[in-house]
Structures are given as structure tokens and as C-alpha cells.
Enzyme design. Sequence first.
Site, PDB file in Angstrom:
ATOM      1  CB  SER A 106      26.421  40.605  43.773  1.00  0.00           C
ATOM      2  OG  SER A 106      26.257  41.952  43.511  1.00  0.00           O
ATOM      3  CG  HIS A 143      25.739  36.175  43.427  1.00  0.00           C
ATOM      4  ND1 HIS A 143      26.958  36.288  44.038  1.00  0.00           N
ATOM      5  CD2 HIS A 143      25.697  37.131  42.480  1.00  0.00           C
ATOM      6  CE1 HIS A 143      27.618  37.284  43.478  1.00  0.00           C
ATOM      7  NE2 HIS A 143      26.877  37.812  42.535  1.00  0.00           N
ATOM      8  CD  GLU A 164      28.658  33.593  46.306  1.00  0.00           C
ATOM      9  OE1 GLU A 164      29.439  33.579  47.258  1.00  0.00           O
ATOM     10  OE2 GLU A 164      28.277  34.645  45.769  1.00  0.00           O
ATOM     11  CG  ASN A 213      31.034  39.714  44.771  1.00  0.00           C
ATOM     12  OD1 ASN A 213      31.906  39.279  44.021  1.00  0.00           O
ATOM     13  ND2 ASN A 213      29.830  40.013  44.351  1.00  0.00           N
TER      14      ASN A 213
END
Length: 678
Positions: free
Chosen positions: A412, A433, A445, A483
Site C-alpha cells: 500500500s 493495491h 489501485e 492512502n
Amino acid sequence: MAEAVTVEVQNGIAIVTIANPPVNALGHEVRKGLDAAADRIAGDADILAAVIRAEGATFPAGADIGEFPDVPAPFHGDVFDKIEALEKPVVAAMHGTALGGGLELALGCHYRVAAEGSKMGLPEVQLGLLPGARGTQRLPRLIGAEAALGMMLTGKPIDAAKALKAGLIDKIVPAGEQDKAAIEMATALMAQDAPLPRASQDSEWTAKDRSDPALFDRIRETHGRLFRGVIAPDAIVTCVKAAVELPFAQGIEVETSEFTRLLTSDQSRALIHVFFAMRDTAKVPGIGKETPLIDIKSVGIIGAGTMGGGIAMCFANAGIPVKLVEVKAEALERGLGVIRRNYENTAKKGRLTDDQVESLTGLITGTLDMDDLADVDLVIEAVFESMEVKEKVFSRLDAIAKPGAILASNTSFLDIDHIAALTRRPEMVLGLHFFSPANVMPLLEVVRGDKSSDSVIATGMKLGKTLRKTPVLARVCDGFIANRLMFPYLVASQNMLLRGTPMQEIDAAMKQYGFAMGPIALLDLIGLDVITFPGEVTMTGELVKAERRGQKLNGGFYDYDEKRRGTPAPAALEIVEKVRTANGIEAAPPLTADEVLTGLLYPVVNEGAKILEEGIALRAGDIDVTAILGYNWPSYQGGPMCWADIHGLPKIVEGLKAMGIEPAKLLAEKAASGGSFT
Ligand code: 3H9
């Protein structure tokens, strides 16, 4: 360009064909064409009846959303009224998805024939709108207010069989035969000189609904959840009430005024942006239909923990066999056991049969030997987030995997380029991801490394669709899009807490904005051991030291009861105090809800602007989609970038400066030039 609407007269029947690919949306040309067709049907003595049909995949799927908020005349509702007022029978021949304005067009016809398997719905609410082309007035008259509101408030389509039962359509015919059947029906009607049923004049249901005083309260109770935060549902109820209580002509005045109010609202602007943004993420400049795809017929997953297991389920659900690799037999058993239990729980809820559970679990085989991955087309590494561990995995994997196999990491935040460089096939390496729980969360992702080939990226994006997720392309950076974007939000929430705003007030402000939970409760849900904050913001570390890891272990900032309701934990309050004192921070008066909101969201917008200017995301809409699908950002706020545009970029720049945060260059430029992100 072919005409959007054509009329062909056959044996006294005007066959009106709509051809506006891809979904026959009722754009300006279609409305002009239908309007002219209605005039011709009325004025041409040789025409005795009409059929309205559509070319291609579907009967119109609605108004042309791209046209909004401007709608040049003729207006949808006026055209449909003109069709209904014709003194010659008009039959709609429906197939595919007759949605929104498309269904309203059919409601304006005197009869409706539909292909088996076709669907009918009024999804306007999902765009922050209401059926504004008489749908709120005709549908309740045809099927009753309760059933009509069920369709309008949920926005969910119903299938032809249910529509027939409800009285929404007159006949179902085998798929592909709707045109023929509609022509036959029109021929019979014209011969009989039959009466023309007009939904606008139907009074049976409205009389029944008027004698049911509890009707609207009952509906609010049944659908209460759908009213939270959004304005369209209330407007829909207002219009349907008007349909029940007022004559049609007055009802349409209410509908038009409510529709116009919604069309110019921030919520519909945001939701329409999200509609297109969701579809745009799949479009990658330079990659098209001609880019060769790599066939993924089998997959290897390294790591049978929560992430690896969830990813394995995604592939099994798509019918793709998976080999799941673990180092220790115990961990493998545990991982496979969790997967089986997940499927069995779904079966208990009636959403899978026992046979399906067996075939799904049968697609996932466990192994302790990485060499077993020699024949798979794609390997996804989902091991512990440490570069050292990943380095070992990828070096070994490169030697094992067959030439042409794609190697992906589910990291991540770690550097995909560094990982790719450990292999002899950097062009075959990318990040995939997934978000936890991977079998549930709808975002993927796809992380493009410097050397990832076009084919590998195209395959990754296609994989998103195969796994029924929305793929968003990101470049390599710490945290990628989702994130990285939300980290400043979580950091800011910690700073607020340290500076004296109570955790429940911080969380309440964000719930009020539309999040299902605020940032502090979110940290407890993610797990306090998963996130490390910089500098003085060490409360999560202290909580972990005190054996409090959030919801999963002993509570975190909050203590939780058996229903997972949280109350601020005395142990956490002590830690806040301790960290505050240790860093010499003085508690200030608590921030207002508005100050919490801007204090948390402005830094997110700023980070989004940096993500965009660094080319990590392709477009602002992609950032919004990652926030909505990855972090449950309320879609009616449009995601952070659309929200920023609506809120006002100059205000955000000033606010950031006042917080001591340097505004991103792109943000400052757009604010100064009157530009926008979306
Ligand atoms: C309305 O009707 C208001 C009225 O009550 C009142 C008016 C006064 N307009 O989804 P897909 C595009 S509001 C413009 O990938 P699928 C879409 O962007 C409307 N464009 O295909 C995409 O373009 P691109 C109420 C539209 O097969 C392409 O078509 N109706 C529209 O997965 C293919 O779409 C709705 O809300 C549109 N209405 O699903 C229905 N619809 O290829 C919205 C689609 O460039 N549409 N496009 O990315 C849908 O739910 C799905 O598109 C549908 C097909 C189920 C039809």
C-alpha cells in the site's frame, strides 16, 4: 452523422426509431426528433398508429446527463406530453435498460411492450435528481405511490416480470421480438379503434392512495436510511404527494420546480461528476483497444493473511483458479479456513448455494511451495509490509515464474520501481493495491512503475473490471493515491485531539459531513498498529504500547460495547494528556464543527493537488473516485477535489495559509486564475 430519430411508415404505422449510441440518451437531437415525429404522426392522415423503438443495446437509458445543467428546448416532459396527447395509439417497444427519461418516454406512450430480461428504473436519485419528465406524476398513477416511491427512492431498476405484475408494462415478449410484438399490437389497436389509456389521466390509484393517510409516513420509515444527508429523496416525496393530491397539470408544476432546484444544487453537481468520473478511471491515455492484453487464466497469491485471502476470493468469484502460498502449514490452514467460513457465512444468508461454496473454495488451492507458481499467469504478493521481506519474495519469484508472467505487489505504500529492479522483467511488474476487506471493497489501485509495459497496465486495468472493481491508475509514490491523500486527514485529526478538541466532536463533525465514521473512529477500525504518525503525534503508538489496537483488540481511542458503539476510553484520554504534556502543548478551546471540517479537509485537498501536479493521478476525478471507493468519502460531496471546487479554491488557499500549510502550486494557480479541478 446518422439522424438520431427516424420515422418510417409501414402499413399505417409510424415506426419511430431512436439511434443515439451508446445508450440512446435523450439528448437535444433526440428530443427534437421525437417532437417532430409526434407532429408528423398527428398531422399525417395516413398514419393510424405508432411504435417507438430504439436501435442498439437499449431503449433510452435516460436524459443525456452530459447536457446538464443546461437543457435546451424542447423539454423532455413537453415532448412526452405531446406523445401521450396523440389521438392515435402509440406503443413503446422496450429492451435493455429503460431508465430515467427513457422510462418516462415509455410512460408517455399508451402501451408498453418489453423484451424478456429488460429492466425499468428511475435512477435519478443517484444523480441527486428526481424523474423530472413527468415520471413522478405518471408512475404513481400507473402503479400506486408506494411502488413508485420504492423505485424512485432506491433508484434500483426492476425486471420486466416485476414490471408486468405491477402494471407498469402491458406485455413481455421473448428478447429480440419487442419491435415485432409492438407492431402487431399497434396493428390490432388501430383496427379496433381502441381507447387510449393515458397514465396522466388514470385516477384509480390516486383515489386509493388518498384514502391511506399513513402512506407517506410509512414510506419514510421504510426508506429512512435513504434520506440521510441527501436532498433529492424529500423532493421526490413532495412530487409524489402532489401526484396523489393534485390534478396532473398542477402536479407537473411541482415536479418542474423541484427538478430545477435539484438540477442546480451542489449535490447533483457532485453526483453527476462522480457518475462520469467512475467511468473515466478506466481510460488511460496511450492505451487503447489495440494494446495487447495478457490472458490471465490462473493466479498465484503469496500470503494467506487477511489481504491474501480476500484477494484470492476476488479471483475465485471471477472464476479464475488461485494457488495460495504460505510459509507455514498452520498459517495456510488458517487462511483457507477463513476463506471457507466467509463463503459459508454468505451461504447462510442465502446468497450462495452449498454447491457454489464448494466450487468457489475448490478454485483456491493452498501450497507451501513457491515453486508451484511456475505455471501461473499472474502472481500477487501480499506479504508483510516490509521492503526486506518483499525483496526476498520478488528475487525468488522472478526465478520461478514463467517468462511472460506478471508479477504484482499488493503493497500500500512501498516503492514498486525498487521491487521491479530486483527482477529481470521490470516491464512485467506493477502494483495491484486492493483495499481491505479485498473481497468487498470496490477499489483497485493499479500502480504503474517506471518500466511497466503498456500491456501490463492494460491487463491490470482490465483485471479491475474482471474482478468487478473500479480500477484507478496511480504512479509510484509513498501511499499512491488513496492512502497518501487521506494521511494528512488522519494526521490533522490527531493534532486537533492533542490541541483540545474532544474526539467525539471531531468524529461528529465528519459524520455530519457524510462520512459513516469520523477519523478517530476510523483509526480504531483500521487498527492502531497499522499506522505510524510522524513527530509529536504519537498517541497511536502509546495506545498500542498499552495493548489497545482499536476495534480488533481492547478498543483504541474508544471503548466498544457488544454492538460496537464507542465511548471515549478513559485510558485513551490519559494518553492524550500524557502526550500533550510531554510535547508542551497547551489545550486550546475546542474547535467548532466547521473549523474541524475545514481543518481536516483543506489538507486533503492540498495533498490531492500535489498528487495531481506530480502526475501520480491522471485526473482530479480519479482522486475523487479513490476517496469515495477506498475511504467511503460521501459521494454526494463529490470527493475532495469536486468538493474543493464547489467550496471555493481561494477560500481553501487562505485557510491553508492560516493553518501554516503551504498551498500546493497547482491549487494556488487554480485559485488565482478562477480555475477548477473538475
Ligand atoms: C434523467 O433521465 C432525468 C430525467 O428524469 C429528467 C430530465 C428532464 N447520459 O455505464 P456505461 C454513457 S437522468 C449520458 O459504461 P454499461 C457513459 O458515460 C438519467 N451518457 O455502460 C459511458 O460513456 P463512455 C437517468 C450516458 O453498459 C457510456 O454511456 N439515467 C448516460 O455498464 C456507457 O455507459 C441514468 O442515470 C446518460 N444517461 O451501463 C442511467 N448513460 O463510454 C445512467 C450512460 O464515454 N446510465 N452514458 O464512458 C447507466 O446506468 C448505465 O450507463 C447503463 C449502461 C446501465 C445504461
